[in-house]
Design an enzyme around this catalytic site. Structure first.
Site, short mmCIF file in Angstrom:
data_model
loop_
_atom_site.label_atom_id
_atom_site.label_comp_id
_atom_site.label_asym_id
_atom_site.label_seq_id
_atom_site.Cartn_x
_atom_site.Cartn_y
_atom_site.Cartn_z
N SER A 126 -25.12 -14.78 -18.89
CA SER A 126 -25.46 -16.07 -19.48
C SER A 126 -24.94 -17.22 -18.63
CB SER A 126 -24.88 -16.20 -20.89
OG SER A 126 -25.30 -15.11 -21.66
N GLY B 223 0.85 -1.19 0.00
CA GLY B 223 0.00 0.00 0.00
C GLY B 223 0.87 1.23 0.00
N TYR C 218 4.19 -2.97 2.17
CA TYR C 218 3.68 -2.23 3.33
C TYR C 218 3.31 -3.21 4.45
CZ TYR C 218 0.71 0.64 6.31
OH TYR C 218 0.16 1.27 7.40
N HIS D 86 7.35 -8.02 -4.12
CA HIS D 86 5.99 -8.43 -4.50
C HIS D 86 5.99 -9.81 -5.15
CE1 HIS D 86 3.82 -4.68 -3.69
NE2 HIS D 86 4.98 -4.10 -3.97
N GLU E 184 3.43 -11.44 -6.06
CA GLU E 184 2.24 -11.62 -6.88
C GLU E 184 2.41 -11.17 -8.33
OE1 GLU E 184 2.76 -9.50 -4.50
OE2 GLU E 184 1.66 -7.63 -4.69
#
Ligand code: XMP
Length: 511
Positions: A229, A58, A86, A171, A173
């Protein structure tokens, strides 16, 4: 509807642009992961099958006043915790270490693994890691030790003594951290013990079991889009004839769309009604050329058509919608952009007094998961990979006043654009492709005659999430083929142009 009760990893969102991706990566190895606001109450975070918690990155700094922190009871819960960026600093701060500002480090870095067990097990002695931070741990808490470092960050990865609480500065990810998924898997499966049960087949089975317990009839508006759908097909499997689908033909549909959608639903054996409201939509749009006014009118007309149908039948208890996980997140957590650029109102805004309860069977899924689900439920492949189409339909592709002539041109020219792109094998590699038409006209020659005809604008864009987009660098001969077919086959068109504006500053749809 109650959430699923399989094992889950709760991801607290501290506002990083990558928070969403953490869930995505974890779900890729079949563990349920959900994003919650950073200040979600402990009871919510710790319930519903939670076996571990991730604190996302963050923009804030932990040493600033009012820095966002998890609610009391979460860090203290005893569950395994992984802090990222963070979140790493939250762990350092909460356990008595110190964080300091450093010069901003952004980009690739090499992580040297100092402890090859637990979180960093099996990822090798060194690995590329993506950094994006302005703070670092100056002093790690006493009960922690360093398990990985980079040249710039001595405590890039830390662990407590018990091997249950971790902080990593980089990070895992993002794709730029190639072994990142392994790190997340080590945490979720190895350390938290989450079972890898988040498969689409299991989702279908659980959803059908849950939905079939619902009593009363369900009304589901379908647009021809993938989400509504797939929602309808899932509900149909669960409740059969108690589901009624309605398709509003608003006169703003793509080439042969109404018949294609009808055919598809008949093939599935679903109760399906088409309401032809095109006359009323087009009458309401007459003389209106302001884009926002058009969107508003189209939204209101949808509500009117829907309400009329529901009142006439007067037998529904539920209204089903194809809301997806990112819609849930956007409305609840990250808040969305400060200024409204375009009001994206779809059939969603139905009045409360309609008295229907909302059912959102896809609210836990991402778009690609919905496509996988659609495949399992037997929806045709061609349909599942179709480009997105805006709720207000051709109303936002016809610039200025919506007239039947401009609609016809837009519809036929778009069909040619899609067909040529498909022929060139490029349909699946672009985000959207269509033709738009406004009020501009130019002089052309057809045979021996002068034609003062419409100017058609071809728009083909590449994008990953529609938030930004770039125009597709199509081969000139392909553009030439589209252009000559449009002027030859679509009556009333004299010129064809190609839109080369990116988003931003332009948007994807012209209105
Ligand atoms: P813009 O034009 O805002 O579009 O760059 C971004 C993406 O959203 C689609 N779009 C809509 N989708 N209702 C929708 O469901 C709408 O009102 C709407 N307006 C735009 C657009 O096609 C693109 O994929």
């Amino acid at each position: 509807m109650p959430a699923e009760t399989t094992d889950r990893i709760a991801v607290l969102d501290f506002g990083s642009q990558y928070s969403h991706l953490i869930c995505r990566r974890i779900r890729d190895f079949s563990v349920r992961a959900e994003l919650l606001p950073f200040d979600a109450p402990a009871a919510e975070v710790l319930s519903d099958g939670t076996l571990g918690i991730i604190l996302s990155g963050g923009p804030a700094s932990t040493y600033e006043e009012g820095a966002p922190m998890p609610q009391q009871g979460i860090v203290e819960s005893g569950l395994p915790i992984l802090g990222i960026c963070y979140g790493h600093q939250v762990i350092v701060t909460k356990y008595g270490g110190r964080v300091r500002r450093v010069s901003r480090e952004y980009g690739p870095s090499t992580l040297t693994v100092d402890d090859e067990s637990g979180l960093l097990a099996g990822i090798g002695p060194t690995v590329r890691a993506w950094m994006s931070h302005g703070d670092e741990a100056e002093e790690i808490p006493e009960s922690f030790h360093v398990i990985g470092h980079t040249e710039g960050a001595a405590a890039a990865a830390i662990s407590d003594r018990a091997g249950r609480i971790f902080g990593i500065q980089f990070h895992p990810e993002v794709a730029h951290t190639p072994r990142g998924t392994d790190i997340l898997r080590n945490f979720a499966v190895g350390i938290c013990g989450a079972r890898q049960e988040w498969t689409m087949e299991a989702f279908v089975e659980r959803s059908v079991r849950r939905l079939s317990n619902i009593s009363g009839r369900i009304l589901c508006g379908v647009s021809g889009g993938v989400d509504s759908s797939v929602a309808a097909a899932l509900l149909h499997r669960a409740v059969g004839d108690r589901l009624q689908c309605i398709f509003v033909d608003n006169g703003l549909l793509r080439y042969q769309e109404a018949s294609q959608v009808t055919d598809m639903f008949s093939g599935l054996g679903v109760n399906f009604d088409t309401v032809d409201a095109s006359v009323s939509f087009l009458a309401a749009l007459e003389g209106v050329d302001d884009p926002e006014a058009k969107r508003k009118i189209i939204g209101e007309e949808f509500v009117r058509a829907f309400t009329r149908y529901s009142k006439e039948k007067d037998q529904f208890k539920w209204l089903a919608q194809g809301t997806l996980y990112p819609d849930v997140i956007e409305s609840g957590v990250s808040g969305g952009p400060a200024a409204v650029i375009k009001s994206h109102h779809n059939v969603g805004g139905l009045p409360d007094w309609l008295g229907l309860e909302v059912l959102e069977p896809l609210r836990d899924l991402y778009k690609d998961e919905v496509r996988r689900l659609g495949r399992i439920l037997g929806l045709p492949e061609r349909f599942l990979v179709r480009h997105p189409f805006p709720g207000p339909g051709l109303g936002v592709r016809v610039m200025g006043e919506v007239t039947t002539e401009k609609l016809r041109i837009c519809r036929e020219a778009s069909h040619i654009v899609e067909e040529e792109l498909d022929r060139a094998g490029l349909y699946d590699s672009v985000w959207q492709a269509y033709a738009a038409v406004g009020d501009d006209r130019a002089v052309g020659v057809v045979g021996d005659f002068r034609l003062y005809g419409y100017v058609v604008m071809i728009r083909v864009v590449e994008s990953v999430d529609a938030m930004t987009a770039d125009w597709a660098r199509l081969d000139h001969s392909l553009l030439g083929a589209m252009s000559s077919r449009i002027t030859n086959e679509v009556e009333g068109v004299a010129w064809v142009t190609y839109a080369i504006s990116s988003k931003p500053p332009a948007t994807i749809e012209p209105q």
